[in-house]
Write an enzyme that holds these catalytic residues in place. Structure first.
Site, PDB file in Angstrom:
ATOM      1  N   HIS A  82       0.855  -1.186   0.000  1.00 45.32           N
ATOM      2  CA  HIS A  82       0.000   0.000   0.000  1.00 45.32           C
ATOM      3  C   HIS A  82       0.887   1.230   0.000  1.00 45.32           C
ATOM      4  O   HIS A  82       1.924   1.254   0.650  1.00 45.32           O
ATOM      5  CB  HIS A  82      -0.901   0.005   1.244  1.00 45.32           C
ATOM      6  CG  HIS A  82      -2.084   0.902   1.102  1.00 45.32           C
ATOM      7  ND1 HIS A  82      -3.289   0.470   0.593  1.00 45.32           N
ATOM      8  CD2 HIS A  82      -2.249   2.223   1.377  1.00 45.32           C
ATOM      9  CE1 HIS A  82      -4.153   1.468   0.566  1.00 45.32           C
ATOM     10  NE2 HIS A  82      -3.531   2.552   1.037  1.00 45.32           N
ATOM     11  N   ASP A 161     -13.867   2.976   6.797  1.00 46.39           N
ATOM     12  CA  ASP A 161     -12.836   3.698   6.039  1.00 46.39           C
ATOM     13  C   ASP A 161     -13.437   4.319   4.786  1.00 46.39           C
ATOM     14  O   ASP A 161     -13.063   5.424   4.396  1.00 46.39           O
ATOM     15  CB  ASP A 161     -11.671   2.771   5.666  1.00 46.39           C
ATOM     16  CG  ASP A 161     -10.533   3.540   4.988  1.00 46.39           C
ATOM     17  OD1 ASP A 161     -10.074   4.541   5.574  1.00 46.39           O
ATOM     18  OD2 ASP A 161     -10.140   3.189   3.873  1.00 46.39           O
ATOM     19  N   ARG A 168     -12.654  12.854   4.655  1.00 44.40           N
ATOM     20  CA  ARG A 168     -11.339  13.503   4.818  1.00 44.40           C
ATOM     21  C   ARG A 168     -10.940  14.219   3.536  1.00 44.40           C
ATOM     22  O   ARG A 168     -10.371  15.314   3.557  1.00 44.40           O
ATOM     23  CB  ARG A 168     -10.271  12.469   5.195  1.00 44.40           C
ATOM     24  CG  ARG A 168     -10.342  12.070   6.662  1.00 44.40           C
ATOM     25  CD  ARG A 168      -9.438  10.894   6.953  1.00 44.40           C
ATOM     26  NE  ARG A 168      -8.060  11.167   6.662  1.00 44.40           N
ATOM     27  CZ  ARG A 168      -7.203  10.273   6.172  1.00 44.40           C
ATOM     28  NH1 ARG A 168      -7.592   9.045   5.919  1.00 44.40           N
ATOM     29  NH2 ARG A 168      -5.964  10.618   5.945  1.00 44.40           N
ATOM     30  N   SER A 183      -6.296   4.638   8.586  1.00 42.04           N
ATOM     31  CA  SER A 183      -6.962   4.354   7.322  1.00 42.04           C
ATOM     32  C   SER A 183      -6.265   3.183   6.599  1.00 42.04           C
ATOM     33  O   SER A 183      -6.913   2.236   6.144  1.00 42.04           O
ATOM     34  CB  SER A 183      -6.940   5.617   6.452  1.00 42.04           C
ATOM     35  OG  SER A 183      -7.234   5.319   5.122  1.00 42.04           O
ATOM     36  N   LYS A 187      -7.548  -1.017   6.541  1.00 43.46           N
ATOM     37  CA  LYS A 187      -7.858  -1.685   5.259  1.00 43.46           C
ATOM     38  C   LYS A 187      -7.078  -2.995   5.138  1.00 43.46           C
ATOM     39  O   LYS A 187      -7.576  -3.995   4.644  1.00 43.46           O
ATOM     40  CB  LYS A 187      -7.475  -0.784   4.068  1.00 43.46           C
ATOM     41  CG  LYS A 187      -8.547   0.206   3.690  1.00 43.46           C
ATOM     42  CD  LYS A 187      -8.309   0.804   2.320  1.00 43.46           C
ATOM     43  CE  LYS A 187      -7.240   1.871   2.304  1.00 43.46           C
ATOM     44  NZ  LYS A 187      -7.553   3.114   3.009  1.00 43.46           N
TER      45      LYS A 187
END
Ligand code: URA
Length: 435
Positions: A82, A161, A168, A183, A187
């Site tokens: 990620h 999320d 956000r 966040s 995930k």
């Protein structure tokens, strides 16, 4: 318990309890606490910060907002990657098929465009027919069948999320280390993975720009992953200029496909191999990072990874044929050539300004309901260090409406900086942590 009291406490710099944070997240999902109260709490958290306990409570509340992927029959190691958010960062599209082609399972829950940065989901949705909204059952079936699947947060997997991410984006509360950690790790924790590689961006185009702070973010991400039993490593990578040459959803998919065909830009190839190499080590498919990079390169150069990408398209409902995909991607109606205002060397090609210009063209959102224009974006013809003459084309802007072009052009003078002599080299991969 009342939401307004929890917000006031955070506003005044006090610590929220685990129960208070759990209450806010759960009641928001139950539509008892409205968006405006969550937005106010996010801003208070952004300004006051969150302690480690609060960040951990928020991450856990988000994980517990939905279900977790269960793959008990799969003995293969599951590894994901990620990024903390970048411009032109299509690495996931390149890395996931490479790693899956080497026998490591890649369950990936990604995000949408956030602020000036792009999102893997928006890129995938530029592919005709591609579905990012698989049900949990479908996601698990795709992983069992093909060893990779890429989806977004859903009503089943981390719905919290999904809601917070969109809020956000629209309330200028993205650039906060604890909110980013919660966040990302929430995930990843619902994916049922064994290991994770984090691509932590630093420089102008990163949410956390300063290198020391980006390093802190990397360490907090690694620790937070470990709290969920996930082994983690991080690559600290330069995001002061966009990665590769394409910025914008359809353009980036095309660049990712060309990269899987062995024709990718040098920086994108370098970062993809670094990340894939680490994933292969964590996944037990390679003994060392160098061996992992070599294995990843072979998967790319032999076309096996491209075949895996074709499997991904088929498995997630795309009607596109990989051999014709480049012709089938959406295209904008107009292309504008942006010329260099002067002669010299390109000293900076600022990712933040180019990202905002691309959003202005339609590649991102300014409100959470806004629709993305998949074809819009920017192709960079010159990058940092290139010598240029006055009038040389620096970039091509892909757009549909004159107003969008005009807004985008407003960002470009600040995007390109010039010098009389070549700028000093700046490494793309600055550090590897935790491996
Ligand atoms: N990526 C995420 O998933 N969340 C963030 O907050 C930033 C980048």
């Amino acid at each position: 318990m009342r939401a307004v009291d929890i917000i006031r406490k955070k506003r005044d710099g006090q610590e929220n309890t685990r129960e208070e944070i759990q209450f806010l997240i759960q009641r928001h999902l139950d539509s008892v606490v409205p968006d405006y109260q969550i937005a106010a709490w996010l801003m208070a958290a952004f300004i006051r910060g969150l302690s480690d306990n609060e960040m951990s409570a928020l991450t856990r509340a988000m994980v517990e907002s939905g279900k977790t992927v269960q793959l008990p029959s799969m003995t293969l190691v599951k590894v994901d990657k990620h990024s903390t958010g970048g411009v032109g960062d299509k690495t996931s599209l390149v890395v996931a098929p490479i790693v899956a082609a080497a026998g490591v399972v890649v369950p990936m829950i990604s995000g949408r465009a956030l602020g000036h940065t792009g999102g893997t989901l928006d890129k995938l949705e530029a592919i005709p027919g591609f579905r990012t909204d698989l049900s949990l059952e479908e996601f698990q079936a795709a992983l069992r069948e093909y060893g990779l699947a890429l989806i977004g947060q859903t009503a089943e997997l981390n719905p919290a999320d999904r809601r917070l991410y969109a809020l956000r984006d629209a309330t200028a509360t993205v650039e906060s280390i604890p909110l980013i950690v919660a966040s990302i790790i929430s995930k990843k924790a619902v994916e049922g993975i064994d290991a994770l590689v984090l691509d932590v961006k630093t420089g102008y185009g990163a949410f956390i720009q300063e290198q020391g702070a980006s390093r802190q973010l990397a360490l907090r991400l690694i620790n937070a992953a470990q709290e969920f039993g996930i082994r983690a490593a991080a690559v600290l990578s330069d995001m002061s200029q966009p990665l590769g040459n394409a910025v914008g959803n359809s353009l980036e998919v095309a660049e990712a496909v060309r990269t899987l065909q062995g024709k990718g830009p040098e920086d994108l190839v370098e970062l993809s191999l670094e990340i894939a190499g680490l994933m292969l080590v964590l996944g037990g498919a390679a003994e060392s990072h160098d061996a992992g990079k070599e294995l990843a390169r072979r998967k790319m150069e032999t076309g096996v990874a491209l075949e895996k990408f074709a499997d991904l398209l088929f498995s997630q409902g795309s009607v596109a044929d990989i051999r014709r995909l480049l012709d089938e991607l959406p295209r904008s109606r107009h292309v504008y050539e942006y010329g260099s205002p002067r002669e010299g060397y390109l000293a900076e090609c600022r990712a933040d300004q180019i990202g905002w210009a691309s959003v202005a063209l339609g590649a991102g959102r300014d409100r959470k309901e806004a629709k993305i224009n998949a074809a819009a974006g920017i192709e960079l013809l010159k990058k940092r260090g290139a010598p240029v003459r006055e009038g040389d084309a620096l970039a091509l802007l892909h757009y549909d409406e004159a107003g969008a072009l005009e807004r985008a052009l407003g960002f470009l003078p600040a995007a390109f900086e010039f010098s009389e002599t070549p700028p000093p080299p700046r490494p793309l991969v600055q550090e590897i942590l935790g491996c």
